[in-house]
Design a protein around this motif. Sequence first.
Motif, mmCIF file in Angstrom:
data_model
loop_
_atom_site.group_PDB
_atom_site.id
_atom_site.type_symbol
_atom_site.label_atom_id
_atom_site.label_comp_id
_atom_site.label_asym_id
_atom_site.label_seq_id
_atom_site.Cartn_x
_atom_site.Cartn_y
_atom_site.Cartn_z
ATOM 1 N N GLU A 122 -3.230 -0.133 28.319
ATOM 2 C CA GLU A 122 -2.508 -1.020 27.405
ATOM 3 C C GLU A 122 -1.943 -2.231 28.155
ATOM 4 N N GLN A 153 -2.781 -6.180 27.652
ATOM 5 C CA GLN A 153 -1.700 -7.130 27.346
ATOM 6 C C GLN A 153 -1.669 -8.283 28.345
ATOM 7 N N GLN A 202 -3.904 -1.459 14.380
ATOM 8 C CA GLN A 202 -4.225 -2.884 14.438
ATOM 9 C C GLN A 202 -5.610 -3.111 15.036
ATOM 10 N N SER A 203 -5.935 -2.352 16.082
ATOM 11 C CA SER A 203 -7.271 -2.470 16.678
ATOM 12 C C SER A 203 -8.335 -1.977 15.710
ATOM 13 N N SER A 262 -4.532 -10.900 27.867
ATOM 14 C CA SER A 262 -4.488 -11.776 26.690
ATOM 15 C C SER A 262 -3.874 -13.114 27.089
ATOM 16 N N GLU A 322 -7.877 -13.016 23.262
ATOM 17 C CA GLU A 322 -7.028 -11.879 22.894
ATOM 18 C C GLU A 322 -7.764 -10.589 23.234
ATOM 19 N N LEU A 347 -0.498 0.043 17.580
ATOM 20 C CA LEU A 347 -1.601 -0.615 18.284
ATOM 21 C C LEU A 347 -2.947 -0.048 17.831
ATOM 22 N N HIS A 367 -7.572 -6.384 22.816
ATOM 23 C CA HIS A 367 -6.954 -5.283 22.056
ATOM 24 C C HIS A 367 -7.558 -3.958 22.495
#
Length: 941
Positions: A147, A151, A413-414, A154, A159, A410, A161
């Motif tokens: 993760e 992050q 969203q992914s 990005s 971006e 997360l 993910h």
Amino acid sequence: MSSSLYRLGRAMARARWKAVGVWALLMLVAGSLAIGLGGAFSSQFEIPGTEAQEGLDVLSTRFPQMSGTSGQLVFVTADGSDIDEHRAQIEAVMDEAAGVEGMEAAPSPFDEHSPGTRNDADTAIIGTVQMAGAMGSFPDGSIEELEQIAQEASGDGLEVHLGGQILQSSEIPMGPSEVIGLLAALIILAVTFRSVVPAAIPIASAIVGVGVSMLAVMALAAGIDIPSVTISLGAMLGLAVGIDYALFILSRHRGQLAEGQDVVESIGRAIATSGSAVIFAGLTVIIALVGLFVTGIPFLTMMGMASAGTVAVSVVVALTLLPAIMGLLGERLRPRRIRRLMAENGGVLPAPDPQGAARRPVGTGWVQLATKIPALTIVLVVVAMAALALPIKDLRLGLPDLGTEKPDTLARQSYDLVAEEFGPGYNGPLLVTADIINSTDPLGVVDDLEERIAALDGVAEVQLATPNEGADMAVVVIIPEGAQTDASTAELVRTLRADADGWERELDISDVTVTGQTAVAIDITDRLSSALLPFAVFVVGLSLILLTIVFRSIWVPIKASLGYLLSVGAAFGVVAMIFEYGWGNAALNIHVVGPVISFMPIMCMGVLFGLAMDYEVFLVSRMREEYVHSGDARGAIERGFTGSAPVVIAAALIMFAVFASFVPEGSFMLQPIAVALAVGVLVDAFVVRMTLVPAVLALLGDRAWQLPRWLDRILPRIDVEGEGLVKVLEHRSWTAAHGASAIRLEDAVLPLQPTGSHHEDLSGQLGPLTGAVAPGTLLVVRSDDAPARAALLAGIGGRLRPLAGVLAVGDRLSPDDITAIQARTHWIGAGADVSGRLAAITARAAAGRTIVLAEIEDLLGAREGAVAHLEDLLEAGACVVVGSPDPRPGASSDADGAAEDPGDLRSPAEVALASRLRDPSALIALRVRRTRAAVLEGASS
């Protein structure tokens, strides 16, 4: 059973601090084990023996690069530029991900041999990562490190993910649900008891039961695969049934205290009466949960076993810790008004004023309305329940994927990003494996297989088709057009499997399987759906048998089972309205409209069965009791209903509050279960048990309580209503008036006991016998009728059940306490080593014990000192019963059956025994004979 529970309740009330200390120690030990062993829960759902699971097992050995757990690094350009412009940045991220501990493979999505999936606009690409091991079993911190890599990467127009199965967590979902449910329960209990102190007791005992159970499950998770949802499901069930069981017992105790009973006596009676019903109710839930093994699905069986264990602990807490707590609080649980009246009258409750206005019981108006026109009530209830159940036709089942996670996570969203950019099928790929060891052209065979698969309806793309390193196995990765839970994806799996035989013949390949997590989920759903009917038959059949035994009726079990099916139908119909139609979805904080967890129907059917039988027992047993006493079928319904309605109302509201509180903050796996249980409890208690049941019983009248004689004879008897307590209390009153006895007979009738002799006549029976034997007595049972003599000896020794009357050995009654009688009796059969058996009994352990010797000659033939030791045991408080043949011909048919004075003994063996005693007065003789007459008569002492 009720007699043993009565003694248990009194014992726990007296040893209250010890009982509390034992439970505190259990909590401490369970907590230490849970922390020390560090158990982790599993997020995987597997069914050994299914094609999908077998395919995964083969992959782990023959193509390990494709096994383990996959994840995704999704790269999206922030400014809409071409993804190739960020190739160096993306490959650097994948290289860094490859160095994470536990990472099996993290190839570049630009690799020509395993290219990543691009979207149509070339603005996004998926890089696949493969972690070793199952979900939840990765090295500590590995997911957090991935993760952080995503992050930090990005930026600069890109971006990153992190998504995929590696994000499915096995952590226990925590939230305020439990607190909300407990607060609601506390308010309901406070209103019911009109006091806060008694309201807190059921909650405290339930928390202890749930705490011990959940900590034990966490400790077991260190060595057993236990699904992560088990902990929340167990907590929900444990809190609900724990509070309810304590409420049933506590309300009975408070009612008895209001009548002026002594605290300890009231606790014993409450455990004996309501405790019996609690055991039955708990057993029904436990049996239904354990019955999940019918599905043949290991993870579901484990969930059922763990939940059943939680319910079992809740029952034990209600029978042991609860009476201890009630004993600690003592007089403070007695209603204030009653305490004041007793204080004003020297500790005695004055008789009620006959001129005072009688209060109308709660629920009188409702039961009168429900039974006024019973046929109309039945029709209205059935129609309403059928309307609620109608949406079941649209209820779909499945296993949750990352699309059911909360929108702010997360993982979700992914998942949504992949579905939006690439299509829903990319979140749930399918794998087709094939054995190609016979092929001379592995690459060509794989290409041919890929071509055939790509041509099928429902296939969006063949993402990868390749042989393994040994070129003996092919794997084809398929992206379906629909998501994992779509009907089109399940149909594609069935099509692939149907075409597999043809491909094997045409391409000279073998063992074609359709696998992957998506296929596993589909197989589990199909297996659960096929197991639903057998499980329903198991549960309904069980309810019919149990209720027939309890209520000695044919119609009551049929009505109860049909009512249970109405409750289940209504519960599942409401689940379909919420989760399939989306009605009230947002208000309940349910963020997905679609299939519900596939084991919801079976799990809820098991739990609702136990709860439905719970309310059935508490309501209908009171009605049956009233009917037995009065013979008035209609009046019994009203009196039984009003006597039980307040506590059932409170119990149902508490159950509803606890279950409903898990809906807003629960996981998507738990939410449909909580909804179904909340609705099912509410409907079953208020619509089925408190409306339909009185109407049906009113319509049936006296027929409701009838049972064919042949069936009544073969069915065992279960004392759920506490009938055995009446005998215990009567024996206590008799003992208080006449003193303690070692053996007491009151019109006791026993069946003749065969002795093994040839041509033995067993017609007739022994008794009725009436009399009592004091501790310290040597009783000689004399008869030339061996079966009659053996019957009395076996009855006293707890090896034969009386047909009628009272047979008490010490403070235990047969047959209710026949096991305890056996435990307190030393049985020395014919031909045994009397000297050795007697020597093993110490004088310290002799008090309150009974020693039965089958033959007097064995005692006289024992080694020197045996009779003297026997007399020592008599002086210590034991009672000895010895069988002796009667030397007089035809004595068994003599009309005289009274006890004989030792001076009248005519048996040389009895004379010899008396001569060896220091105190011959300790010996008394009883001549017994069988009865053949229609009117029972026999010997008495």
